[in-house]
Design a protein around this motif. Structure first.
Motif, PDB file in Angstrom:
ATOM      1  N   ASP A  21      32.445   3.268   2.278  1.00 25.33           N
ATOM      2  CA  ASP A  21      31.367   2.299   1.438  1.00 25.33           C
ATOM      3  C   ASP A  21      32.014   0.992   1.069  1.00 25.33           C
ATOM      4  O   ASP A  21      31.670   0.437  -0.103  1.00 25.33           O
ATOM      5  CB  ASP A  21      30.823   3.075   0.161  1.00 25.33           C
ATOM      6  N   THR A  56      23.893   2.232  -2.564  1.00 22.08           N
ATOM      7  CA  THR A  56      24.183   0.859  -2.730  1.00 22.08           C
ATOM      8  C   THR A  56      24.097   0.728  -4.267  1.00 22.08           C
ATOM      9  O   THR A  56      24.864  -0.036  -4.982  1.00 22.08           O
ATOM     10  CB  THR A  56      22.987   0.268  -2.142  1.00 22.08           C
ATOM     11  N   SER A  81      16.036   7.205  -4.473  1.00 23.71           N
ATOM     12  CA  SER A  81      17.034   8.366  -4.803  1.00 23.71           C
ATOM     13  C   SER A  81      16.505   9.671  -4.874  1.00 23.71           C
ATOM     14  O   SER A  81      15.189   9.866  -5.489  1.00 23.71           O
ATOM     15  CB  SER A  81      18.072   8.108  -5.858  1.00 23.71           C
ATOM     16  N   HIS A  82      16.866  10.760  -4.529  1.00 21.73           N
ATOM     17  CA  HIS A  82      16.269  12.205  -4.828  1.00 21.73           C
ATOM     18  C   HIS A  82      16.881  12.635  -6.149  1.00 21.73           C
ATOM     19  O   HIS A  82      16.688  13.889  -6.472  1.00 21.73           O
ATOM     20  CB  HIS A  82      16.673  12.997  -3.598  1.00 21.73           C
ATOM     21  N   GLY A  98      10.903   9.090  -1.798  1.00 23.75           N
ATOM     22  CA  GLY A  98       9.884   9.467  -0.641  1.00 23.75           C
ATOM     23  C   GLY A  98       9.308   8.320  -0.092  1.00 23.75           C
ATOM     24  O   GLY A  98      10.088   7.235   0.425  1.00 23.75           O
ATOM     25  N   GLY A 121      20.666   0.394   1.707  1.00 28.55           N
ATOM     26  CA  GLY A 121      21.221   0.331   3.155  1.00 28.55           C
ATOM     27  C   GLY A 121      20.291   0.246   4.281  1.00 28.55           C
ATOM     28  O   GLY A 121      18.971   0.077   4.078  1.00 28.55           O
ATOM     29  N   GLN A 127      13.078   2.314   6.926  1.00 37.44           N
ATOM     30  CA  GLN A 127      11.809   2.883   6.264  1.00 37.44           C
ATOM     31  C   GLN A 127      10.682   1.789   6.300  1.00 37.44           C
ATOM     32  O   GLN A 127       9.829   2.123   6.578  1.00 37.44           O
ATOM     33  CB  GLN A 127      12.221   3.846   5.239  1.00 37.44           C
TER      34      GLN A 127
HETATM   35  N1  LIG Z   1      27.183  -5.995   3.250  1.00 40.33           N
HETATM   36  C1  LIG Z   1      26.306  -5.927   2.295  1.00 40.33           C
HETATM   37  O1  LIG Z   1      26.152  -7.061   1.735  1.00 40.33           O
HETATM   38  C2  LIG Z   1      25.821  -4.753   1.655  1.00 40.33           C
HETATM   39  C3  LIG Z   1      24.478  -4.747   1.236  1.00 40.33           C
HETATM   40  C4  LIG Z   1      24.000  -3.819   0.904  1.00 40.33           C
HETATM   41  C5  LIG Z   1      24.641  -2.328   0.955  1.00 40.33           C
HETATM   42  N2  LIG Z   1      25.682  -2.197   1.322  1.00 40.33           N
HETATM   43  C6  LIG Z   1      26.810  -1.210   1.340  1.00 40.33           C
HETATM   44  O2  LIG Z   1      26.198  -0.498   2.247  1.00 40.33           O
HETATM   45  C7  LIG Z   1      26.123   0.985   2.048  1.00 40.33           C
HETATM   46  C8  LIG Z   1      24.923   1.397   2.301  1.00 40.33           C
HETATM   47  O3  LIG Z   1      24.875   2.875   2.005  1.00 40.33           O
HETATM   48  P1  LIG Z   1      23.843   3.708   2.887  1.00 40.33           P
HETATM   49  O4  LIG Z   1      23.732   3.517   4.454  1.00 40.33           O
HETATM   50  O5  LIG Z   1      24.270   5.386   2.447  1.00 40.33           O
HETATM   51  O6  LIG Z   1      22.519   3.611   2.116  1.00 40.33           O
HETATM   52  P2  LIG Z   1      21.902   3.552   0.749  1.00 40.33           P
HETATM   53  O7  LIG Z   1      20.184   3.264   1.127  1.00 40.33           O
HETATM   54  O8  LIG Z   1      22.285   2.645  -0.130  1.00 40.33           O
HETATM   55  O9  LIG Z   1      21.773   4.924   0.133  1.00 40.33           O
HETATM   56  C9  LIG Z   1      21.253   6.054   0.950  1.00 40.33           C
HETATM   57  C10 LIG Z   1      20.710   6.928  -0.005  1.00 40.33           C
HETATM   58  O10 LIG Z   1      19.591   6.442  -0.771  1.00 40.33           O
HETATM   59  C11 LIG Z   1      18.397   7.418  -0.815  1.00 40.33           C
HETATM   60  N3  LIG Z   1      17.421   7.234  -0.200  1.00 40.33           N
HETATM   61  C12 LIG Z   1      17.316   6.346   0.906  1.00 40.33           C
HETATM   62  N4  LIG Z   1      15.825   6.588   1.286  1.00 40.33           N
HETATM   63  C13 LIG Z   1      15.093   7.445   0.134  1.00 40.33           C
HETATM   64  C14 LIG Z   1      13.798   7.641   0.189  1.00 40.33           C
HETATM   65  N5  LIG Z   1      12.959   7.421   0.893  1.00 40.33           N
HETATM   66  N6  LIG Z   1      13.587   8.246  -1.134  1.00 40.33           N
HETATM   67  C15 LIG Z   1      14.418   8.991  -1.725  1.00 40.33           C
HETATM   68  N7  LIG Z   1      16.046   8.608  -1.569  1.00 40.33           N
HETATM   69  C16 LIG Z   1      16.278   7.738  -0.612  1.00 40.33           C
HETATM   70  C17 LIG Z   1      19.409   9.024  -0.557  1.00 40.33           C
HETATM   71  O11 LIG Z   1      19.990   9.251  -1.440  1.00 40.33           O
HETATM   72  P3  LIG Z   1      20.048  10.658  -2.230  1.00 40.33           P
HETATM   73  O12 LIG Z   1      19.304  11.575  -1.498  1.00 40.33           O
HETATM   74  O13 LIG Z   1      21.278  11.059  -2.365  1.00 40.33           O
HETATM   75  O14 LIG Z   1      19.339  10.378  -3.870  1.00 40.33           O
HETATM   76  C18 LIG Z   1      20.382   8.042   0.592  1.00 40.33           C
HETATM   77  O15 LIG Z   1      21.173   9.316   0.959  1.00 40.33           O
HETATM   78  C19 LIG Z   1      26.614   0.963   0.755  1.00 40.33           C
HETATM   79  O16 LIG Z   1      28.003   1.195   0.628  1.00 40.33           O
HETATM   80  C20 LIG Z   1      26.388  -0.171   0.164  1.00 40.33           C
HETATM   81  O17 LIG Z   1      27.271  -0.818  -0.840  1.00 40.33           O
HETATM   82  C21 LIG Z   1      26.438  -3.730   1.814  1.00 40.33           C
END
Ligand SMILES: NC(=O)c1ccc[n+]([C@@H]2O[C@H](COP(=O)([O-])OP(=O)(O)OC[C@H]3O[C@@H](n4cnc5c(N)ncnc54)[C@H](OP(=O)(O)O)[C@@H]3O)[C@@H](O)[C@H]2O)c1
Length: 183
Positions: A21, A56, A81-82, A98, A121, A127
């Motif tokens: 990350d 994120t 988040s969950h 959800g 992310g 989604q």
């Molecule tokens: N390059 C850029 O400009 C940029 C932009 C944005 C992000 N980023 C980085 O990219 C990475 C993205 O991380 P990531 O791929 O893991 O994605 P993320 O979307 O940031 O996090 C994923 C988490 O979000 C929760 N989640 C997602 N959809 C959900 C839903 N419908 N309902 C409930 N919870 C939900 C879940 O967490 P839980 O189940 O654990 O709660 C899931 O594990 C991060 O390091 C961020 O800092 C970079």
């Protein structure tokens, strides 16, 4: 019409963060102009609500703490988040879980006529796309490859290139989302 956009920096090989990350690959780049075409200033001026995934959000909170910086968004923000979390001080935050389509109308209402930004992310953006709710993608492509990491947008989508610009070492590109990619 209220648009839902994904605006992000990405590597040339389609990662928005590395496997830890980290965004070191982004911060090591030459400074970009924030007021250039397709850059942050004009984009954020039209945004009335943002959404982000938990990874994120956690990254952002840690990053702000390291730099002693305040929450960067004036508009309401939804964190998907969950798991429960303490809202960041100064942030207008709502936690959701959800179906993103169920949350989207709340975001539209809160944005009061402005557009929506799904910060990332990639799967969360996906989604919104699955629900037919993603209208445009704006990427700032950094001149690096990582080989692995957090994917930009892990879906099969057809996009239409609308606009491009060069900003320092980055290529900026804006695409309309056409729909699911068909053979
Ligand atoms: N390059 C850029 O400009 C940029 C932009 C944005 C992000 N980023 C980085 O990219 C990475 C993205 O991380 P990531 O791929 O893991 O994605 P993320 O979307 O940031 O996090 C994923 C988490 O979000 C929760 N989640 C997602 N959809 C959900 C839903 N419908 N309902 C409930 N919870 C939900 C879940 O967490 P839980 O189940 O654990 O709660 C899931 O594990 C991060 O390091 C961020 O800092 C970079």
């Amino acid at each position: 019409m209220v648009r839902t956009s994904f605006f992000t920096a990405t590597t040339l090989d389609g990662f928005i963060a590395d496997e830890d990350d980290s965004l070191f690959w982004l911060f090591k780049q030459e400074q970009r102009e924030t007021d250039a075409p397709l850059a942050y200033d004009a984009f954020i001026a039209d945004i009335g609500a943002v959404a982000m995934g938990r990874t994120t959000y956690d990254w952002l909170v840690d990053h702000l703490a390291e730099r002693s910086e305040p929450w960067p968004y004036d508009m309401p923000a939804w964190v998907f988040s969950h798991r429960e979390a303490e809202p960041h001080p100064g942030a207008d935050l709502r936690f959701a879980s959800g179906d993103v389509a169920a949350v989207h109308p709340e975001m539209v209402a809160a944005a009061a006529g402005k557009d929506l930004w799904v910060v990332g992310g990639g799967d969360l953006v996906g989604q919104f796309a699955d629900a037919g709710l993603l209208d445009q993608v704006i990427v700032q492509i950094a001149p690096v490859t990582l080989g692995a990491g957090r994917p930009l947008l892990p879906r099969r989508l057809d996009l239409r290139l609308v606009e491009t610009d060069r900003n320092a070492a980055f290529i900026a590109a804006r695409y309309d989302v056409v729909g699911p990619l068909e053979a």
